[in-house]
Scaffold this active site. Sequence first.
Site, PDB file in Angstrom:
ATOM      1  N   ASP A 227       0.779  -1.242   0.000  1.00  0.00           N
ATOM      2  CA  ASP A 227       0.000   0.000   0.000  1.00  0.00           C
ATOM      3  C   ASP A 227       0.807   1.287   0.000  1.00  0.00           C
ATOM      4  O   ASP A 227       0.296   2.340   0.359  1.00  0.00           O
ATOM      5  CB  ASP A 227      -0.911  -0.002   1.239  1.00  0.00           C
ATOM      6  CG  ASP A 227      -0.120  -0.133   2.533  1.00  0.00           C
ATOM      7  OD1 ASP A 227       1.098   0.099   2.502  1.00  0.00           O
ATOM      8  OD2 ASP A 227      -0.726  -0.463   3.562  1.00  0.00           O
TER       9      ASP A 227
ATOM     10  N   GLU B 102      -0.257  -9.027  -1.171  1.00  0.00           N
ATOM     11  CA  GLU B 102      -0.949  -8.458   0.013  1.00  0.00           C
ATOM     12  C   GLU B 102      -2.134  -7.590  -0.450  1.00  0.00           C
ATOM     13  O   GLU B 102      -2.281  -6.424  -0.079  1.00  0.00           O
ATOM     14  CB  GLU B 102       0.001  -7.656   0.906  1.00  0.00           C
ATOM     15  CG  GLU B 102      -0.535  -7.450   2.321  1.00  0.00           C
ATOM     16  CD  GLU B 102       0.375  -6.611   3.204  1.00  0.00           C
ATOM     17  OE1 GLU B 102       0.297  -5.376   3.153  1.00  0.00           O
ATOM     18  OE2 GLU B 102       1.180  -7.207   3.940  1.00  0.00           O
TER      19      GLU B 102
ATOM     20  N   GLU C 122      -2.350   5.227   2.500  1.00  0.00           N
ATOM     21  CA  GLU C 122      -2.262   3.788   2.189  1.00  0.00           C
ATOM     22  C   GLU C 122      -3.596   3.180   1.757  1.00  0.00           C
ATOM     23  O   GLU C 122      -3.628   2.305   0.882  1.00  0.00           O
ATOM     24  CB  GLU C 122      -1.693   3.023   3.390  1.00  0.00           C
ATOM     25  CG  GLU C 122      -0.215   3.270   3.654  1.00  0.00           C
ATOM     26  CD  GLU C 122       0.052   4.559   4.420  1.00  0.00           C
ATOM     27  OE1 GLU C 122      -0.910   5.250   4.817  1.00  0.00           O
ATOM     28  OE2 GLU C 122       1.234   4.891   4.616  1.00  0.00           O
TER      29      GLU C 122
ATOM     30  N   HIS D 233       5.480   5.508  12.991  1.00  0.00           N
ATOM     31  CA  HIS D 233       5.844   6.270  11.785  1.00  0.00           C
ATOM     32  C   HIS D 233       4.661   6.789  10.981  1.00  0.00           C
ATOM     33  O   HIS D 233       4.850   7.579  10.054  1.00  0.00           O
ATOM     34  CB  HIS D 233       6.722   5.425  10.854  1.00  0.00           C
ATOM     35  CG  HIS D 233       5.966   4.314  10.168  1.00  0.00           C
ATOM     36  ND1 HIS D 233       5.201   4.530   9.050  1.00  0.00           N
ATOM     37  CD2 HIS D 233       5.841   3.017  10.456  1.00  0.00           C
ATOM     38  CE1 HIS D 233       4.652   3.386   8.678  1.00  0.00           C
ATOM     39  NE2 HIS D 233       5.016   2.451   9.520  1.00  0.00           N
TER      40      HIS D 233
ATOM     41  N   ARG E  43       1.804   8.616   9.031  1.00  0.00           N
ATOM     42  CA  ARG E  43       1.587  10.039   8.747  1.00  0.00           C
ATOM     43  C   ARG E  43       0.508  10.640   9.637  1.00  0.00           C
ATOM     44  O   ARG E  43       0.639  11.757  10.134  1.00  0.00           O
ATOM     45  CB  ARG E  43       1.168  10.233   7.288  1.00  0.00           C
ATOM     46  CG  ARG E  43       2.330  10.523   6.386  1.00  0.00           C
ATOM     47  CD  ARG E  43       2.014  10.303   4.930  1.00  0.00           C
ATOM     48  NE  ARG E  43       3.272   9.949   4.284  1.00  0.00           N
ATOM     49  CZ  ARG E  43       3.969  10.774   3.514  1.00  0.00           C
ATOM     50  NH1 ARG E  43       3.524  11.965   3.217  1.00  0.00           N
ATOM     51  NH2 ARG E  43       5.116  10.387   3.000  1.00  0.00           N
TER      52      ARG E  43
ATOM     53  N   HIS F 143      12.245   5.520  13.497  1.00  0.00           N
ATOM     54  CA  HIS F 143      12.143   5.654  12.036  1.00  0.00           C
ATOM     55  C   HIS F 143      12.991   6.844  11.572  1.00  0.00           C
ATOM     56  O   HIS F 143      13.157   7.816  12.302  1.00  0.00           O
ATOM     57  CB  HIS F 143      10.659   5.871  11.689  1.00  0.00           C
ATOM     58  CG  HIS F 143      10.305   5.730  10.236  1.00  0.00           C
ATOM     59  ND1 HIS F 143      10.593   6.703   9.302  1.00  0.00           N
ATOM     60  CD2 HIS F 143       9.671   4.735   9.557  1.00  0.00           C
ATOM     61  CE1 HIS F 143      10.148   6.303   8.103  1.00  0.00           C
ATOM     62  NE2 HIS F 143       9.589   5.115   8.241  1.00  0.00           N
TER      63      HIS F 143
HETATM   64  C1  UD1 Z   1       6.392   5.081   3.885  1.00  0.00           C
HETATM   65  C2  UD1 Z   1       5.035   4.686   3.277  1.00  0.00           C
HETATM   66  C3  UD1 Z   1       4.188   3.978   4.318  1.00  0.00           C
HETATM   67  C4  UD1 Z   1       4.954   2.813   4.944  1.00  0.00           C
HETATM   68  C5  UD1 Z   1       6.262   3.325   5.496  1.00  0.00           C
HETATM   69  C6  UD1 Z   1       7.090   2.205   6.071  1.00  0.00           C
HETATM   70  C7  UD1 Z   1       4.007   6.135   1.578  1.00  0.00           C
HETATM   71  C8  UD1 Z   1       3.287   7.398   1.315  1.00  0.00           C
HETATM   72  N1  UD1 Z   1       4.327   5.883   2.858  1.00  0.00           N
HETATM   73  O1  UD1 Z   1       6.126   6.040   4.901  1.00  0.00           O
HETATM   74  O2  UD1 Z   1       3.023   3.472   3.691  1.00  0.00           O
HETATM   75  O3  UD1 Z   1       4.178   2.268   6.004  1.00  0.00           O
HETATM   76  O4  UD1 Z   1       7.007   3.941   4.431  1.00  0.00           O
HETATM   77  O5  UD1 Z   1       8.132   2.681   6.865  1.00  0.00           O
HETATM   78  O6  UD1 Z   1       4.319   5.401   0.668  1.00  0.00           O
HETATM   79  N2  UD1 Z   1      13.800   8.508   5.438  1.00  0.00           N
HETATM   80  C9  UD1 Z   1      15.177   8.453   5.411  1.00  0.00           C
HETATM   81  N3  UD1 Z   1      15.769   7.237   5.132  1.00  0.00           N
HETATM   82  C10 UD1 Z   1      15.060   6.104   4.924  1.00  0.00           C
HETATM   83  C11 UD1 Z   1      13.651   6.175   4.962  1.00  0.00           C
HETATM   84  C12 UD1 Z   1      13.030   7.384   5.209  1.00  0.00           C
HETATM   85  O7  UD1 Z   1      15.853   9.446   5.612  1.00  0.00           O
HETATM   86  O8  UD1 Z   1      15.652   5.050   4.687  1.00  0.00           O
HETATM   87  C13 UD1 Z   1      13.143   9.825   5.719  1.00  0.00           C
HETATM   88  C14 UD1 Z   1      13.235  10.808   4.534  1.00  0.00           C
HETATM   89  O9  UD1 Z   1      13.441  12.087   5.045  1.00  0.00           O
HETATM   90  C15 UD1 Z   1      11.840  10.717   3.922  1.00  0.00           C
HETATM   91  C16 UD1 Z   1      10.992  10.477   5.168  1.00  0.00           C
HETATM   92  O10 UD1 Z   1      11.759   9.614   5.990  1.00  0.00           O
HETATM   93  O11 UD1 Z   1      11.498  11.882   3.219  1.00  0.00           O
HETATM   94  C17 UD1 Z   1       9.630   9.887   4.926  1.00  0.00           C
HETATM   95  O12 UD1 Z   1       9.691   8.775   4.054  1.00  0.00           O
HETATM   96  P1  UD1 Z   1       8.389   8.388   3.143  1.00  0.00           P
HETATM   97  O13 UD1 Z   1       8.693   7.162   2.355  1.00  0.00           O
HETATM   98  O14 UD1 Z   1       7.923   9.573   2.426  1.00  0.00           O
HETATM   99  O15 UD1 Z   1       7.277   8.090   4.207  1.00  0.00           O
HETATM  100  P2  UD1 Z   1       7.215   7.063   5.409  1.00  0.00           P
HETATM  101  O16 UD1 Z   1       6.550   7.787   6.522  1.00  0.00           O
HETATM  102  O17 UD1 Z   1       8.502   6.403   5.621  1.00  0.00           O
HETATM  103  N1  UDP Z   2      11.365  -3.395  11.177  1.00  0.00           N
HETATM  104  C1  UDP Z   2      12.761  -3.487  11.042  1.00  0.00           C
HETATM  105  N2  UDP Z   2      13.553  -2.680  11.806  1.00  0.00           N
HETATM  106  C2  UDP Z   2      13.052  -1.787  12.696  1.00  0.00           C
HETATM  107  C3  UDP Z   2      11.629  -1.667  12.800  1.00  0.00           C
HETATM  108  C4  UDP Z   2      10.822  -2.479  12.015  1.00  0.00           C
HETATM  109  O1  UDP Z   2      13.251  -4.296  10.269  1.00  0.00           O
HETATM  110  O2  UDP Z   2      13.823  -1.088  13.360  1.00  0.00           O
HETATM  111  C5  UDP Z   2      10.511  -4.250  10.329  1.00  0.00           C
HETATM  112  C6  UDP Z   2       9.356  -4.951  11.004  1.00  0.00           C
HETATM  113  O3  UDP Z   2       9.745  -6.195  11.521  1.00  0.00           O
HETATM  114  C7  UDP Z   2       8.338  -5.094   9.882  1.00  0.00           C
HETATM  115  C8  UDP Z   2       8.616  -3.890   9.003  1.00  0.00           C
HETATM  116  O4  UDP Z   2       9.895  -3.394   9.391  1.00  0.00           O
HETATM  117  O5  UDP Z   2       8.564  -6.244   9.100  1.00  0.00           O
HETATM  118  C9  UDP Z   2       7.552  -2.865   9.209  1.00  0.00           C
HETATM  119  O6  UDP Z   2       7.920  -1.683   8.605  1.00  0.00           O
HETATM  120  P1  UDP Z   2       7.219  -0.314   8.933  1.00  0.00           P
HETATM  121  O7  UDP Z   2       6.682  -0.336  10.310  1.00  0.00           O
HETATM  122  O8  UDP Z   2       8.211   0.741   8.581  1.00  0.00           O
HETATM  123  O9  UDP Z   2       6.062  -0.251   7.852  1.00  0.00           O
HETATM  124  P2  UDP Z   2       4.559  -0.796   7.766  1.00  0.00           P
HETATM  125  O10 UDP Z   2       4.581  -2.247   8.051  1.00  0.00           O
HETATM  126  O11 UDP Z   2       3.739  -0.007   8.732  1.00  0.00           O
HETATM  127  O12 UDP Z   2       4.159  -0.463   6.378  1.00  0.00           O
END
Ligand code: UD1
Ligand code: UDP
Length: 381
Positions: A98, A120, A134, A209, A211, A242
């Site tokens: 999603d 999924e 999502e 994490h 939004r 995160h």
């Molecule tokens: C995204 C997904 C969410 C998912 C989540 C898992 C969308 C809109 N959101 O949310 O569905 O549950 O990932 O974690 O697709 N960042 C880093 N390094 C990383 C990852 C993130 O610096 O490796 C920071 C960056 O500043 C980035 C911000 O996190 O801009 C947000 O990342 P983004 O993918 O936009 O949204 P998430 O809240 O991570």
């Molecule tokens: N996870 C990880 N390291 C962490 C926290 C979570 O590997 O420090 C794993 C967790 O076991 C799960 C996945 O990340 O499999 C979940 O990711 P996240 O919570 O970012 O996204 P969501 O599942 O909400 O989309």
Amino acid sequence: MKKLKVMSVFGTRPEAIKMAPVVLELGKCAAVESIVAVTAQHREMLDQVLNLFDIRPNFDLNIMSEGQTLFDITSRALMGLDKVLSEAAPDVVLVHGDTTTTFAGALAAYYHQIEVGHVEAGLRTRNKFSPYPEEMNRRLTGALADLNFAPTETAKANLLREGCPAEKIFVTGNTVIDALYQTVRPDFKFADELSRVDFGKRIVLVTTHRRENLGEPMRQVYQALKAVVEDFPDVEIIFPVHKNPRVREVVAEELGNLDRVILIDPLDYEPFANLMNRATLILTDSGGVQEEAPALGKPVLVLRDTTERPEAVDAGTVKLIGTNRDVVYAATKELLTDDDAYRQMAEARSPYGDGHAAQRIVQALLWRHGILPERPTEFHG
Ligand code: UD1
Ligand code: UDP
């Protein structure tokens, strides 16, 4: 014989964890040419997973930027995938779950008139703003999908209700359980990043994490956690934070420099999964963690008002508690003080999979393309 060209497209940590078993299974299949394209909507958190499962993408769009908006992610992923799909010309594109990468991947494949497989598929809250974005990413991807790999019967029922034909749906179990079973070991040794942890204490593991929880809701959760460590000297909170700066800022303000609150960077999946296995209790707004923890017999308090994963709530292993400070404190306290309440949640049945979801997905693909003669058997939870 010409091989079936299957491209897996993903971009974030959870998609990578849940697609890794599928990519590994595709790699074993002689009838398939497996191609991996990552948008890298996440960078470090994606790379952690690619390294663990030794997946080397054929294409890496490297789109992430700090503070990226939904428009940034959608437009960069879509434009990048246009080129990748023109070059690789796969027969099937697989997307997962999603995220915005998921939706952009499905849309790009559709524009190229390439078959879309949604792993999924069928999770729904029916509230278009929760989780945001999502819920709509899932529905829009569902509208574009030709093959739907539903993890559970509930997810299948959601798709049928929306008019999706039954022959396009396969109930497979969730691939996250495949990844988990490949990763958790009773004798796992934690490395330096967890050297500060006192495993003699009761561990409360936390991740946040979403939004819709950014800002005040997260602040309330963290204030509740602060009260929990103050009131329970035998409890230690471990919180891999995160990478999103909007999460990190509030965590630092509310939980920085507290005794028995261990703030760390996101963990690699291997230590994280094994840490879940050592935790007493988990508080999270994550989707994946809600599916994994029940398989390890760990109660989960979900810091959200809605969930698209009702199976574990119905089974009694997960409780939806929202983000109100007093409610979070009370629900945590109950599980730390009431053995019966704890046992009821810990002993409930895990509904999400048996570790063979990826196999079923690949078999279903092969059957659809006339490579296997029999429709594969489905997962019955
Ligand atoms: C995204 C997904 C969410 C998912 C989540 C898992 C969308 C809109 N959101 O949310 O569905 O549950 O990932 O974690 O697709 N960042 C880093 N390094 C990383 C990852 C993130 O610096 O490796 C920071 C960056 O500043 C980035 C911000 O996190 O801009 C947000 O990342 P983004 O993918 O936009 O949204 P998430 O809240 O991570
Ligand atoms: N996870 C990880 N390291 C962490 C926290 C979570 O590997 O420090 C794993 C967790 O076991 C799960 C996945 O990340 O499999 C979940 O990711 P996240 O919570 O970012 O996204 P969501 O599942 O909400 O989309």
